[in-house]
Write a protein that holds these residues in place. Structure first.
Motif, PDB file in Angstrom:
ATOM      1  N   GLU A 142      38.843  23.830  87.328  1.00 32.06           N
ATOM      2  CA  GLU A 142      39.608  25.013  88.325  1.00 32.06           C
ATOM      3  C   GLU A 142      40.546  26.320  87.997  1.00 32.06           C
ATOM      4  N   GLY A 185      37.541  33.398  88.200  1.00 35.98           N
ATOM      5  CA  GLY A 185      36.255  33.729  88.895  1.00 35.98           C
ATOM      6  C   GLY A 185      36.800  34.727  90.274  1.00 35.98           C
ATOM      7  N   GLN A 186      37.158  33.547  91.123  1.00 35.39           N
ATOM      8  CA  GLN A 186      37.354  34.094  92.166  1.00 35.39           C
ATOM      9  C   GLN A 186      37.851  35.038  92.702  1.00 35.39           C
ATOM     10  N   VAL A 187      39.422  35.552  91.214  1.00 35.56           N
ATOM     11  CA  VAL A 187      40.216  36.611  91.645  1.00 35.56           C
ATOM     12  C   VAL A 187      39.519  37.354  90.946  1.00 35.56           C
ATOM     13  N   ASN A 234      36.438  38.860  91.026  1.00 37.42           N
ATOM     14  CA  ASN A 234      35.175  38.936  91.758  1.00 37.42           C
ATOM     15  C   ASN A 234      36.120  40.155  93.439  1.00 37.42           C
ATOM     16  N   GLU A 235      37.138  39.100  93.836  1.00 35.79           N
ATOM     17  CA  GLU A 235      37.620  39.603  94.912  1.00 35.79           C
ATOM     18  C   GLU A 235      38.335  40.937  95.253  1.00 35.79           C
ATOM     19  N   TYR A 271      49.200  31.608  89.838  1.00 36.35           N
ATOM     20  CA  TYR A 271      47.535  30.899  90.753  1.00 36.35           C
ATOM     21  C   TYR A 271      46.640  30.950  88.868  1.00 36.35           C
ATOM     22  N   ARG A 317      37.206  28.728  88.159  1.00 37.77           N
ATOM     23  CA  ARG A 317      37.299  28.609  89.072  1.00 37.77           C
ATOM     24  C   ARG A 317      37.818  29.721  89.640  1.00 37.77           C
ATOM     25  N   ARG A 318      39.385  29.413  89.091  1.00 37.50           N
ATOM     26  CA  ARG A 318      39.702  31.081  90.276  1.00 37.50           C
ATOM     27  C   ARG A 318      40.022  32.284  89.172  1.00 37.50           C
TER      28      ARG A 318
END
Length: 301
Positions: free
Chosen positions: A14, A20-22, A24-25, A80, A17-18
């Motif tokens: 998890e 990667g999300q951050v 990328n965005e 986060y 994943r976070r």
């Protein structure tokens, strides 16, 4: 994989994943993380002086603070990207170290974790007929062994002989009874660990070759079971040396160990050396119990 290993693995996924999300965005956070990685990759270069190290840690703290502010700016919690723990006391290990030294069972660790108890040990599976050359039947012998195990747990950690050796052929209940002892000790508030000899030596190999820390549990737990001794790989300068060091240190620190093996003393001397075999079979420190009878795994079939 045990319960806590699964929790840690899921939380690490998890966290990944976070990240990667951050990254990328949000370009601003991605740049901050990249800068931090570059600083961390040159960590060894900052150890030349206390001033350099102080400046380095100050920069890292500043970047971390900027990352937390940027996360909040984008509507995410400031923590986060930090490690995720279901239990912050033990960090999902099931135990913690009191004063940094003494292992203690965490309050989140409510199950026994070893999958069996003395009540599950069915001595009626053992034959009541005396084998030729034996004074007792397997049933009588295992009944006495079970009684010893219960008494050992009741007296723990004040047994005259702190260590135990279960040896004999396969399928005689050695590993199962070892797990029962672990369950009882854990239920009484102690910290037992059971590890297969193969995994133990692989952990030592990782430490030796890759400098990956092995679990401190092996040295620090109240009661260590080393199961299936004799099935582990023999690595030069690792297997015998690390295993002897572990056993020796646990003896010196008065921490109990249970050895489970299909090997005789003679075979252990041949496989390892007499020094290591003597540590496991030491009659002064170790209660030696030979298991005999029919292979229960075959008998059940």
């Amino acid at each position: 994989m045990d319960k806590y290993a699964r929790i840690r693995d899921n939380n690490l996924k998890e966290q990944t994943r976070r990240f990667g999300q951050v990254t990328n965005e949000f370009a601003d956070i991605r740049e901050l993380i990249t800068t931090r990685k570059e600083l961390q990759s040159g960590f060894d270069l900052v150890l030349s002086s206390d001033e350099d190290f102080t400046a380095y840690t100050k920069k890292i703290r500043s970047i971390n603070a900027d990352i937390r502010k940027a996360l909040e700016k984008h509507g995410l919690p400031a923590n986060y990207l930090e490690p995720i723990f279901n239990c912050t006391i033990c960090e999902d290990k099931g135990y913690y170290y009191e004063n940094g030294v003494t292992p203690k069972r965490c309050k989140c660790n409510t199950d026994l974790g070893f999958g069996c108890s003395f009540d599950d040990f069915n001595k009626e599976l053992f034959s009541k007929e005396k084998p030729e050359g034996r004074k007792t039947s397997p049933h009588e012998h295992i009944s006495a062994t079970l009684a010893f195990a219960k008494e050992y747990c009741a007296r723990f950690p004040d047994n005259i002989k702190p260590n135990i050796l279960f040896y004999g052929s396969s399928g005689l209940g050695k590993s199962f009874l070892a797990s029962c002892i672990c369950s009882e000790l854990k239920n009484r508030g102690f910290f037992p660990v059971k590890v297969n000899a193969f995994k133990l030596i692989e952990d030592f190999r990782d430490k030796h070759v890759k400098d990956i820390p092995y679990p401190a549990d092996y040295y620090g737990c109240d009661f260590l079971v080393i199961d299936d001794i004799g099935t582990e790989p023999l690595y030069n300068n690792i297997t015998v040396e690390y295993l002897f060091a572990l056993i020796n240190e646990r003896i010196e620190n008065k921490r109990a160990t249970l050895f489970v093996t299909n090997q005789s003393f003679e075979n252990c001397c041949k496989r390892y050396d007499e020094r290591l075999a003597s540590r496991m079979f030491d009659s002064m420190m170790t209660e030696r119990i030979a298991f005999f009878g029919e292979n229960l795994r075959l008998k059940k079939k």
